[in-house]
Scaffold this active site. Structure first.
Site, PDB file in Angstrom:
ATOM      1  CG  HIS A 135       1.561  60.655 104.175  1.00  0.00           C
ATOM      2  ND1 HIS A 135       1.213  60.164 105.188  1.00  0.00           N
ATOM      3  CD2 HIS A 135       2.565  61.956 105.071  1.00  0.00           C
ATOM      4  CE1 HIS A 135       1.752  60.212 105.914  1.00  0.00           C
ATOM      5  NE2 HIS A 135       2.603  61.686 105.876  1.00  0.00           N
ATOM      6  CG  ASP A 195       0.034  55.153 107.820  1.00  0.00           C
ATOM      7  OD1 ASP A 195      -0.784  56.330 106.797  1.00  0.00           O
ATOM      8  OD2 ASP A 195      -1.186  54.583 107.965  1.00  0.00           O
TER       9      ASP A 195
END
Length: 442
Positions: free
Chosen positions: A414, A418
């Site tokens: 992450h 995204d």
């Protein structure tokens, strides 16, 4: 007689030490020239050490799991004639010149366990619990007749008594019509007593505890997985994909394959992955978190998680974007076999840019695969199942048909990827898989 000290050679990967994975000799064994001595593991692969001389093993350097420095003595061999000792690697400083000492590199205070003159003590195993003596079971008489307590003395052959004792059965609770209890009476009691809850066998199905030292490949896997979960904030996205058309096309391709290898789902999935990655370069990347740099790759060096007896390994298919399904199938078989047999080269186990992990028919409903650090994404196809689905009719309306469905999981870093990017990529992959003819379109 003379003594020859075999020192751990420079394996050529820029390492300073290697781990003892397994000994192929013990103190007192006779070893021939070029005979196997030990398996040593580096950061990349396992290397087999061979003896340069013939003789008798008199000392070994520690136990499996211990680290041995490059240039340190690994094995001392007693030879019939004096053998010239090879020069030590220049980058290892010799300590106490002229003294032959078996060197170990203990970890976490384990140095006391390294033994000169031995190949390591066997693992301690907790002894099996001693079963308690069977307690006679006093059950009420069966509805078929009075108990043998009311009849007097119980008569049974030694074989029947032994069997009853093994099963934990009190013979006085067993109904019988003849002068003595027979095996058939025991069988009847077991059927009736088990159904009514009167009889519970006293044979324990418990296994003894086992202590297993985490060494070699299993330790490398543990360290890598812990580092990946510790440093990478994972998130996983799962989507259901209809693979009915893809499976039908795969069957047609296999019918006409000729001498080419049989196609599984994996080569076709890899083709789809490579074709869609060009629009999502943030997924085909590696993140150097220390330098704060993300490298996006133009080529797809695809890691393929493979289960081996030693544990999970990830051989890499180089330039997967340039291979057709049959070439991929051939490379998958070759690399999987090399990994299973321990013959995979160092360069075949490193340099991946994205990884696929598949459990085949064991794939389950969904998985949350762990990223192969420093990569930023890993894809996990799951098991294919058949379920009824609604489909639109050509003339309007809907009908229920049987479809082959597969959940596809993707775990991403992450910090780099995204959620929108991961979901968009999987949707693009889904469109390509559900229209498989596009896999062969230019």
């Amino acid at each position: 007689m003379a003594r020859f000290s075999f020192r751990l050679p420079d394996i050529g990967e820029g390492i300073s030490e290697a781990e003892i994975v397994a000994w192929h000799v013990a103190v007192g064994d006779r070893v021939e020239e070029d005979g196997r001595l030990a398996d040593m593991m580096t950061d990349k692969a396992t290397v087999e050490m061979e003896s340069p001389v013939a003789g008798t093993v008199v000392e070994l350097a520690g136990e499996p799991g211990d680290q041995v420095a490059i240039g340190a003595t690994l094995v001392v061999i007693e030879t019939a004639e004096e053998v010239v000792q090879p020069a030590e690697p220049e980058r290892v400083e010799a300590e106490n010149p002229g003294v032959e000492e078996v060197a170990t590199s203990p970890r976490n205070g384990e140095g006391d366990h390294a033994q000169h003159g031995g190949g390591g003590a066997p693992l301690d195993a907790t002894p099996a619990a001693v079963p308690q003596e069977a307690t006679p079971l006093h059950h009420p008489a069966t509805p078929d007749g009075p108990s043998t307590h009311e009849r007097g003395r119980v008569l049974a052959s030694p074989a029947v008594r032994a069997r009853a004792a093994d099963l934990g059965i009190d013979l006085s609770a067993v109904h019988h019509d003849g002068p003595h209890i027979r095996h058939a009476d025991l069988d009847a009691y077991l059927r009736y007593g088990s159904a009514q809850g009167y009889h519970t066998p006293n044979v324990s199905r418990a296994r003894p505890d086992e202590t297993v030292k985490v060494i070699g490949m299993r330790r490398r896997i543990a360290e890598n997985m812990a580092a990946a979960k510790r440093h990478i904030p994972h998130f996983t996205y799962v989507e259901e994909i209809d693979v009915t058309a893809l499976e039908a096309m795969r069957g047609d391709l296999n019918m006409a394959r000729g001498s080419r290898p049989k196609l599984t789902m994996l080569p076709l999935l890899i083709v789809a992955i490579c074709r869609t990655l060009s629009d999502f370069p943030m997924l085909n990347a590696r993140y150097d978190d220390e330098a704060g740099v993300v490298t996006r790759f133009g080529r797809v060096h695809l890691g393929m998680a493979a289960q081996t007896d030693a544990g999970l390994m990830v051989p890499v298919i180089r330039d997967a974007q340039d291979l057709n399904p049959w070439q991929l199938a051939t490379e998958i078989v070759r690399l999987a076999e090399a990994a299973r047999t321990g013959k995979a080269k160092s360069e075949e186990l490193s340099g991946g840019t994205i990884t696929v992990t598949s459990l085949g028919p064991l794939g389950g409903i969904a998985t949350t695969p762990v990223i192969n650090r420093p990569e930023v994404a890993i894809i996990g196809p799951n098991r294919i199942v058949e379920r009824p689905v609604f489909r639109a009719r050509a003339g309007g309306g809907e009908e229920i048909v049987k479809a082959k469905l597969m959940n596809l999981s993707i775990s991403c870093d992450h910090r780099v990827v995204d959620g929108h990017d991961a979901a968009s990529y999987v949707q693009a992959l889904k469109r390509l898989i559900e229209t498989p003819v596009l896999l062969f379109a230019d």
